[in-house]
Design an enzyme around this catalytic site. Structure first.
Site, short mmCIF file in Angstrom:
data_model
loop_
_atom_site.label_atom_id
_atom_site.label_comp_id
_atom_site.label_asym_id
_atom_site.label_seq_id
_atom_site.Cartn_x
_atom_site.Cartn_y
_atom_site.Cartn_z
N GLY A 317 0.83 -1.20 0.00
CA GLY A 317 0.00 0.00 0.00
C GLY A 317 0.86 1.24 0.00
CD GLU A 318 3.83 2.77 3.27
OE1 GLU A 318 4.78 3.32 2.67
OE2 GLU A 318 3.98 2.11 4.32
#
Length: 358
Positions: A317-318
């Site tokens: 993610g991120e």
């Protein structure tokens, strides 16, 4: 709450005439037609989004990480405690996370926005658009109120406007939130009419017992969501969260502002599925940065008809997968913009006397 709670301008496609010009230019460059494969398709997309051929290299690529906590995390669906969300927001803001390192290599900058982290408010700009502390446990209650859902979508729109107005010419949507893969799996299952066992993955690394708890939570949330499956705003209220709702608003508004956007992993792509219903036509302005191992992510990309640029089994993610894909997109732009044509280079084209054979 109906779709009237989120109003988006019509989303026309990127410039078809410019796309045609870009395809024609690809055939004039010093290479066999199609020899650069997917890079050629990506360069045509960028040119059509920018409305010019050849396209220009991205001057201000911007990653926005949307952060939020989810009540369902309390059901043991994640390998990490909910406190990690706030800690990682601080880490991202300080420049110490994976997305900061990867974005730096890709020539992008990073912003993190707290929409619903279950912690004291962060100072601006991180906390400028906070809607609430934590979203509800979607297995047993709504994630948001109707008013909070509208506020979160609007926050995503405003963030997109802020970035485009500040000069961003490419946007990347990222996420940070313990439990958000469970929420995303529910949204994907609801919008693709898929059974829980087919959408639930291992997220941050839960064991088999954690997977079973996660599947049960998705099942219960899907049961609650049945009456609102055809209403994207109500679906976000029932089984989304402020971060997912803001990402949906962000993705839709990027398209309204005619700004190309790279999607990241499961949470972002689930929000994009909703955004595609809020603003039909928006998907033409998006590319999938990567494909994660989460089964719901592949389902979402298939429904959006988007082919991932890279597939490196990333599941962080991120915005990290999209950041890794950005240099590939830059390479596509460089090839179309900087290569010589056959006539410029004095190289005979295919079918001409003395032509180069590859």
């Amino acid at each position: 709450m109906s779709n009237a709670g989120a109003t988006f301008a019509p989303v026309p496609p990127p410039e078809p005439d410019v796309a045609a010009a870009a395809r024609a230019r690809q055939d004039l460059l010093t290479k066999p037609p199609g020899a650069l494969g997917r890079l050629e398709e990506l360069s045509v997309w960028v040119a059509s989004c920018q409305g010019q051929c050849p396209p220009h290299q991205f001057d201000r690529a911007r990653v926005v990480v949307f952060a939020g906590d989810h009540g369902v995390a309390g059901s043991g669906v994640s390998a990490y405690p909910a406190a990690v969300t706030a800690q990682m927001v601080t880490n991202i803001a300080a420049g110490g996370a994976a997305i900061n390192a990867l974005a730096d290599v890709a020539g992008a900058t990073v912003r993190v926005a707290d929409l619903s982290v279950d912690a004291e408010e962060f100072s601006e700009p991180v906390g400028a658009h906070k809607v609430r502390r934590g979203s509800g446990n979607i297995a047993v209650e709504d994630a948001l109120t109707a008013e909070q859902t509208a506020a979160a979508i609007a926050a995503g729109q405003r963030i997109a406007d802020e970035e485009v107005d500040a000069g961003a010419d490419l946007l990347i949507a990222g996420d940070m939130g313990i439990g958000n893969s469970t929420v995303a799996a529910v949204l994907v299952a609801a919008l693709t009419d898929t059974e829980p066992v087919a959408v639930v993955g291992y997220g941050t690394g839960v064991d088999d017992a954690g997977w079973a708890r996660k599947t049960a939570a998705v099942r219960d949330a899907l049961f609650r969501a049945r009456p609102v499956r055809t209403d994207p705003v109500a679906l976000l209220r029932c089984c989304g969260g402020a971060d997912l709702a803001a990402m949906a608003g962000f993705c839709a508004q990027a398209a309204v502002r005619r700004t190309p956007l790279l999607l990241d992993g499961l949470a972002v792509s689930a929000a994009a599925l909703v955004a595609d219903r809020l603003a039909p036509g928006a998907r033409a302005w998006w590319q999938a940065g990567h494909r994660s191992p989460e089964p719901a992510h592949a389902l979402a990309l298939s429904r959006l008809d988007l082919e991932p640029i890279v597939d490196l089994r990333m599941r962080l993610g991120e915005g990290s997968g999209a950041a890794v894909a950005l240099p590939v997109l830059r390479a596509a732009v460089a090839a179309l913009a900087s290569m010589s044509t056959f006539s410029q280079a004095g190289v005979a084209g295919s079918g001409e006397p003395g032509s180069v054979r590859w």
